[in-house]
Write a protein that holds these residues in place. Structure first.
Motif: not given
Length: 195
Positions: A72-78, A103-113, A159-164
């Motif tokens: 029940d704990r959020a640990v990451a998000w995109a 694009p129709d959508y973009r992913v701008t930020c991915i974070q992990v605790e 690496l706020y949006n991951g790697t290629r």
């Protein structure tokens, strides 16, 4: 590995999102993941003001993210959204000059605790965003990860949006460079049935 679940960022899950950010200092000087929105907080605005802005955007349906849960704990998000929802990307002038279409959508930020990084949660968050985009009707999705040449030279907190490489593992293909160390990755996402 634990069994992670994905939930959308909504008014109902905002408290879980907020708890994740609060455990991690509001992320990047209290930004609260507002940087890419058109109503982006002014420089020097307090973390509390950024939190209020994010909450309002979520309530108005103008902020989207896939939250990764461990129990029940959020640990990451995109964070994802349309170009209208998230126009303030880095290197925007160069990006627009080289874009054939938006694009129709973009992913701008991915974070992990902090403390859980390096366990594949960023990839799970990206996959969750793609799944939620598919449920919303799909379309062309872009991400702007760091192009590290397959070598992880940067501290994971930057690496706020991951790697290629991570994007390639999730079916994205390289489109073009963006800035000195980022690139544009694209994937056509087919619509899927809602749960």
């Amino acid at each position: 590995m634990p069994d992670f679940t994905i939930r959308a960022l909504t008014e109902e899950t905002f408290g879980d999102f907020a708890a994740l950010l609060e455990r991690n200092g509001g992320m990047y000087a209290g930004c609260w993941c507002t940087k890419f929105h058109p109503d982006c907080a002014e420089k020097g605005q307090s973390a509390e003001a950024n939190r209020a802005l994010k909450r309002r955007l979520v309530a108005d349906g103008l902020a989207h993210a896939a939250l990764v849960y461990d129990g029940d704990r959020a640990v990451a998000w995109a964070q994802y959204g349309s170009p209208e929802e998230l126009p303030s990307i880095q290197h925007r002038k160069e990006y627009l000059a080289t874009a054939e279409r938006l694009p129709d959508y973009r992913v701008t930020c991915i974070q992990v605790e902090r403390g859980l990084r390096g366990q594949g949660l960023a990839r799970i968050a990206l996959r969750g965003a793609v799944e939620l985009i598919a449920r919303a009707g799909g379309g062309l999705v872009e991400g702007y990860p760091h192009d590290t040449g397959g070598v992880r030279k940067k501290n994971s907190s930057f690496l706020y949006n991951g790697t290629r490489t991570m994007y390639e593992r999730e079916g994205f293909v390289y489109d073009r460079p963006k800035g000195l160390v980022n690139c544009v990755m694209v994937r056509e996402v087919a619509p899927s049935a809602r749960d």
